[in-house]
Design a protein around this motif. Sequence first.
Motif, PDB file in Angstrom:
ATOM      1  N   ASP A 171       1.924   9.178  -6.151  1.00  0.00           N
ATOM      2  CA  ASP A 171       2.257  10.528  -5.665  1.00  0.00           C
ATOM      3  C   ASP A 171       2.865  11.344  -6.808  1.00  0.00           C
ATOM      4  O   ASP A 171       3.887  10.961  -7.387  1.00  0.00           O
ATOM      5  N   ASP A 199       1.101   4.143  -2.878  1.00  0.00           N
ATOM      6  CA  ASP A 199       1.001   5.576  -2.577  1.00  0.00           C
ATOM      7  C   ASP A 199       2.163   6.343  -3.204  1.00  0.00           C
ATOM      8  O   ASP A 199       1.967   7.427  -3.782  1.00  0.00           O
ATOM      9  N   GLU A 226       0.841  -1.204   0.000  1.00  0.00           N
ATOM     10  CA  GLU A 226       0.000   0.000   0.000  1.00  0.00           C
ATOM     11  C   GLU A 226       0.873   1.251   0.000  1.00  0.00           C
ATOM     12  O   GLU A 226       0.589   2.212  -0.721  1.00  0.00           O
ATOM     13  N   ASN A 227       1.947   1.206   0.794  1.00  0.00           N
ATOM     14  CA  ASN A 227       2.866   2.353   0.822  1.00  0.00           C
ATOM     15  C   ASN A 227       3.532   2.549  -0.540  1.00  0.00           C
ATOM     16  O   ASN A 227       3.683   3.682  -1.006  1.00  0.00           O
TER      17      ASN A 227
END
Length: 183
Positions: A133, A129, A125-126
């Motif tokens: 971004d 992201d 998930e990170n």
Amino acid sequence: MSESKETPKLKIEEAKDKVIGAIAETMDLYGVTPAAANLYATMYFEEQMTLDEMREELGMSKPSMSTSVRRLQDIEMVKKTFTRGSRKHTYAAEKDFFRSFMAFYCQMWDRETKMNLEAINEAQENFIDVMKDSGSTPDIMAEAKKYYDQLEESKAYYHWLEDLVASIRSGEIFEFLPKDKKE
């Protein structure tokens, strides 16, 4: 030179001591302390034992005995038993090595799978992201994608491990690896 003749009872005790020693020595594979391993190995040849009998047999302190019995219960190698008419707790060692192996390793593999898949999913998930971004450079996005993909590939192992545990618990594994192989 006179040859000492061993009594049958002494031969039995020596034979039991060999097995007790071997079992106790290899129990570190299960993360068992030497005291608990020696306790299990000794109990293996008994139908059941009370804490007092264990302490007497092994010369262990009460706290060490209690800790060892609890640890062996946690990994399903010892079970509390009921003796009619007695108020003392008795315990019996699991004598079926297939059962104790399966219980122990399935517990450990379940824990490994759960912990690592949770960590992998959170990390992915990170990485998603980072890839979404708008402030990420192409190099940073490529790095996040590389690690995301690497973790995705590692999931195959954990899913395989889940399948292994399921096949052990269901007994299906014994179709491929029969219990009764000789030699």
